[in-house]
Design a protein around this motif. Structure first.
Motif, PDB file in Angstrom:
ATOM      1  N   LEU A 115       3.224  10.997  -2.087  1.00  0.00           N
ATOM      2  CA  LEU A 115       3.833  11.028  -0.761  1.00  0.00           C
ATOM      3  C   LEU A 115       5.120  10.212  -0.757  1.00  0.00           C
ATOM      4  O   LEU A 115       5.266   9.248  -1.499  1.00  0.00           O
ATOM      5  N   ASP A 116       6.050  10.611   0.089  1.00  0.00           N
ATOM      6  CA  ASP A 116       7.319   9.910   0.190  1.00  0.00           C
ATOM      7  C   ASP A 116       7.089   8.452   0.581  1.00  0.00           C
ATOM      8  O   ASP A 116       6.377   8.165   1.542  1.00  0.00           O
ATOM      9  N   LEU A 117       7.700   7.529  -0.162  1.00  0.00           N
ATOM     10  CA  LEU A 117       7.469   6.107   0.046  1.00  0.00           C
ATOM     11  C   LEU A 117       7.865   5.670   1.450  1.00  0.00           C
ATOM     12  O   LEU A 117       7.105   4.996   2.153  1.00  0.00           O
ATOM     13  N   TRP A 118       9.040   6.072   1.897  1.00  0.00           N
ATOM     14  CA  TRP A 118       9.497   5.649   3.218  1.00  0.00           C
ATOM     15  C   TRP A 118       8.735   6.360   4.332  1.00  0.00           C
ATOM     16  O   TRP A 118       8.573   5.814   5.422  1.00  0.00           O
ATOM     17  N   GLY A 119       8.228   7.539   4.061  1.00  0.00           N
ATOM     18  CA  GLY A 119       7.384   8.205   5.052  1.00  0.00           C
ATOM     19  C   GLY A 119       6.115   7.420   5.300  1.00  0.00           C
ATOM     20  O   GLY A 119       5.667   7.258   6.452  1.00  0.00           O
ATOM     21  N   PRO A 134       0.807  -1.218   0.000  1.00  0.00           N
ATOM     22  CA  PRO A 134       0.000   0.000   0.000  1.00  0.00           C
ATOM     23  C   PRO A 134       0.841   1.270   0.000  1.00  0.00           C
ATOM     24  O   PRO A 134       0.380   2.302  -0.474  1.00  0.00           O
ATOM     25  N   ALA A 135       2.055   1.178   0.541  1.00  0.00           N
ATOM     26  CA  ALA A 135       2.938   2.349   0.470  1.00  0.00           C
ATOM     27  C   ALA A 135       3.237   2.685  -0.987  1.00  0.00           C
ATOM     28  O   ALA A 135       3.292   3.856  -1.379  1.00  0.00           O
ATOM     29  N   LEU A 136       3.406   1.646  -1.793  1.00  0.00           N
ATOM     30  CA  LEU A 136       3.608   1.837  -3.227  1.00  0.00           C
ATOM     31  C   LEU A 136       2.392   2.495  -3.859  1.00  0.00           C
ATOM     32  O   LEU A 136       2.495   3.390  -4.699  1.00  0.00           O
ATOM     33  N   ALA A 137       1.183   2.049  -3.424  1.00  0.00           N
ATOM     34  CA  ALA A 137      -0.052   2.627  -3.952  1.00  0.00           C
ATOM     35  C   ALA A 137      -0.167   4.096  -3.590  1.00  0.00           C
ATOM     36  O   ALA A 137      -0.523   4.939  -4.426  1.00  0.00           O
ATOM     37  N   GLY A 165       3.854   1.432  10.143  1.00  0.00           N
ATOM     38  CA  GLY A 165       4.348   0.730  11.322  1.00  0.00           C
ATOM     39  C   GLY A 165       4.008   1.454  12.609  1.00  0.00           C
ATOM     40  O   GLY A 165       3.661   0.823  13.611  1.00  0.00           O
ATOM     41  N   ALA A 166       4.069   2.779  12.592  1.00  0.00           N
ATOM     42  CA  ALA A 166       3.825   3.558  13.810  1.00  0.00           C
ATOM     43  C   ALA A 166       2.383   3.390  14.299  1.00  0.00           C
ATOM     44  O   ALA A 166       2.133   3.204  15.492  1.00  0.00           O
ATOM     45  N   VAL A 167       1.406   3.456  13.353  1.00  0.00           N
ATOM     46  CA  VAL A 167       0.003   3.304  13.746  1.00  0.00           C
ATOM     47  C   VAL A 167      -0.247   1.921  14.338  1.00  0.00           C
ATOM     48  O   VAL A 167      -0.914   1.766  15.369  1.00  0.00           O
TER      49      VAL A 167
END
Length: 607
Positions: free
Chosen positions: A161-165, A151-154, A171-173
């Protein structure tokens, strides 16, 4: 114009509002469960919800746990690229659910275990338990990395938005509500996330049907494009998807996930009765049918819209896993907030899987590595240790997302990981549950041989991907694109944008045979190899002479529905009062089992 290629719009303000609202709601459920259970500090409450969960929420959590962002993004792309043969997995889900509910659940529930791998110590030895746990941790960390990456890729494709952000935010949530709320927070958050996932699919299908003039036209387009040729009875084990690879290989692979994977087992053993635990799996089966059907329809809708202009060949997207996000922004940009709903659907699937994985990783680490060594920990110390491990494994899963970015198509990569590692583990469990002859030496030898075989084939297949005639990609075209470049072909078969097949001169002899084995047969290979080698070594090393093996460690005929209701006249009737005299409780799985025992049963004779 819709379906004709070119750049698409990005997120609007309302999309961000919808997306953020849903994510905050998920985190809020975790905080609510933390506050609600603040007086319950036991490890059992944190890891198993006090074993008081009911069938419906557990079923939705089971479905959401592995029908993740990978499903939301990868399965529609599968239908677009290869056709609707993936729909046959509905049969695999049915077989898997029945086997898990009638064979594995009664056994684990009867033993009252927290970690699935406790069984390996009870049946074989402690070293085997530690090996099994370690294999699970490696597998889950890799898989969870894929789940975070998809989903980060999506989001990166749609919003910029920045991929690593996005990876770190995911992970934080999960860390927040896993650390504070435990399993109850995970399960009830999964319920919300399951609803959001299905709503995302429905939005895509409904809008696609309006644009294409109805579902009938979508179905006709799919048929003309060869996407509805589902039943391929070719027995060739090298072909990626056939009726046999999906029904046989797929059933074993999904059984290896649901039957022994801690993330799933931890859910159904959290149910308050054995009946609820079994029912959760059958309700989960219906949820899997619904999810895969909506995912397939989304993929066929995507093909109908892009039948004359393939976004990948046209250069509009970089990977197959970006196809559905691209479609969403192409057809839903006129409806502010709806693209945000879709991204939240992919993101919700991720949160459910990651949180499930973190909670399960904590459970096996505590039960298998810490408790046997540190036996005098207070409840408060255990609570803080559970929370600290949740943070640690959350950070580890974020790190593994970087590895996942190198593994190609997320759907096949995820299922391959399970086949390579869970297959030999399932073989080990079946060896212990079905054969009294098997011993510890045979078990560890068989599992090592099975693991070597699956890793050999699986890693070889990643290095030397199967050729197009084995993967059966279907043709696409760019003839209808508005901005087709002069160098773009007007028709082209699918090619992978991530893993390209090397020239034939560089391929070793095994590349087109052994390494081309369908990824769905990896689990079956692991099961059969482990069981065959394990039985042979066990017989050689004295397995036939074993005595005093606890009958609770083996599958009973009375565990299964078809035998539980047979010969009622010969069943010993035990009242609730009698059960209490024997220190049983009516809801205890042992009492449930006891209620259907024959008068000649060894335990009854002893009493």
């Amino acid at each position: 114009m819709v379906g004709n290629g070119g750049p698409v719009a990005t997120f609007s303000v309302w999309d961000y509002v919808v997306f953020a609202g849903i994510i905050l709601a998920a985190a809020g459920i975790g905080l609510f469960q933390a506050i609600r259970s603040r007086k319950e500090n036991s490890s059992d409450e944190f890891l198993l919800g006090g074993r008081q969960m009911t069938a419906l929420p557990v079923a939705m959590s089971l479905t959401a746990s592995f029908m993740s962002g990978i499903t939301v993004i990868g399965t529609p792309a599968e239908a677009y690229r290869y056709g609707a043969s993936f729909w046959l997995f509905a049969f695999s889900y049915s077989i898997m659910s029945a086997v898990t509910a009638e064979v594995f659940v009664p056994l684990f529930y009867r033993l009252g275990i927290t970690s699935t791998y406790e069984y390996l110590e009870l049946r074989f030895s402690r070293p085997l338990r530690l090996i099994g746990t370690s294999m699970y941790i490696v597998q889950t960390a890799l898989y969870t990395g894929l789940v975070i990456y998809a989903p980060a890729l999506a989001l990166n494709q749609i919003t910029g938005l920045d991929l690593w952000g996005v990876l770190v935010a995911t992970g934080a949530v999960c860390i927040i509500y896993c650390t504070l709320g435990g399993l109850k927070a995970v399960i009830w958050t999964d319920v919300l996330q399951m609803v959001i996932m299905l709503a995302g699919f429905v939005a895509v299908i409904a809008r696609g049907a309006v644009l294409q003039g109805g579902l009938t036209n979508i179905w006709e387009d799919a048929g003309q494009g060869g996407r509805l040729e589902v039943f391929d009875f070719d027995p060739d084990p090298l072909k990626r998807h056939t009726f046999w690879t999906i029904i046989i290989g797929g059933s074993v692979m999904w059984a290896s996930i649901y039957s022994i994977n801690q993330s799933q087992v931890q859910r159904y053993i959290s149910c308050k009765t054995l009946g609820h635990a079994k029912m959760s799996l059958y309700l989960n089966m219906v949820g899997l049918w619904l999810t895969v059907s909506l995912a397939m329809l989304s993929g066929l809708t995507m093909f109908s819209i892009y039948k004359n202009c393939d976004p990948l060949t046209n250069g509009d997207v970089g990977t197959t896993d970006q196809l559905l996000p691209y479609l969403v922004m192409d057809i839903l940009e006129a409806y502010p907030g709806v693209p945000g709903l879709f991204v939240a659907a992919a993101y919700s699937g991720t949160l459910s899987t990651v949180s499930s994985s973190i909670n399960a990783l904590v459970a096996v680490t505590v039960e298998d590595f810490i408790f046997p060594v540190c036996k005098n920990l207070t409840e408060k110390q255990v609570k803080w240790m559970n929370m600290g491990l949740s943070v640690f494994f959350g950070a580890l899963c974020i790190g593994m997302a970087g590895v996942a970015s190198l593994m190609g198509s997320v759907l096949q990569a995820a299922l391959s990981i399970f086949g390579m590692i869970s297959g030999p583990l399932l073989g080990l469990y079946l060896l212990g549950m079905l054969f009294r002859t098997s011993n510890s030496i045979g078990g560890i030898t068989g599992m090592i041989i099975g693991l070597v075989m699956t890793l050999w084939v699986g890693i070889g297949g990643q290095i030397y991907p199967p050729t197009a005639d084995k993967t059966n990609p279907l043709p696409v075209t760019t003839i209808g694109c508005n901005n087709t470049s002069q160098n773009s072909p007007t028709t082209a078969p699918w090619t992978s944008p991530v893993t390209l097949t090397p020239p034939s001169d560089d391929r070793p002899p095994l590349a087109d045979s052994w390494y081309s084995l369908s990824y769905l047969y990896l689990a079956l290979l692991g099961v059969l190899t482990t069981m065959a080698a394990g039985l042979l070594v066990s017989m050689i090393t004295g397995g036939c002479k074993q005595e005093n093996l606890d009958s609770d460690l083996f599958v009973r005929m009375s565990d299964m529905i078809c035998f539980s209701w047979c010969n009622k006249s010969e069943v010993l009737d035990i009242t609730e009062k009698d059960a209490k005299d024997f220190h049983f409780q009516a809801d205890n799985p042992t009492f449930t089992d006891f209620n259907v025992m024959s008068k000649d049963d060894e335990k009854v004779t002893k009493i």
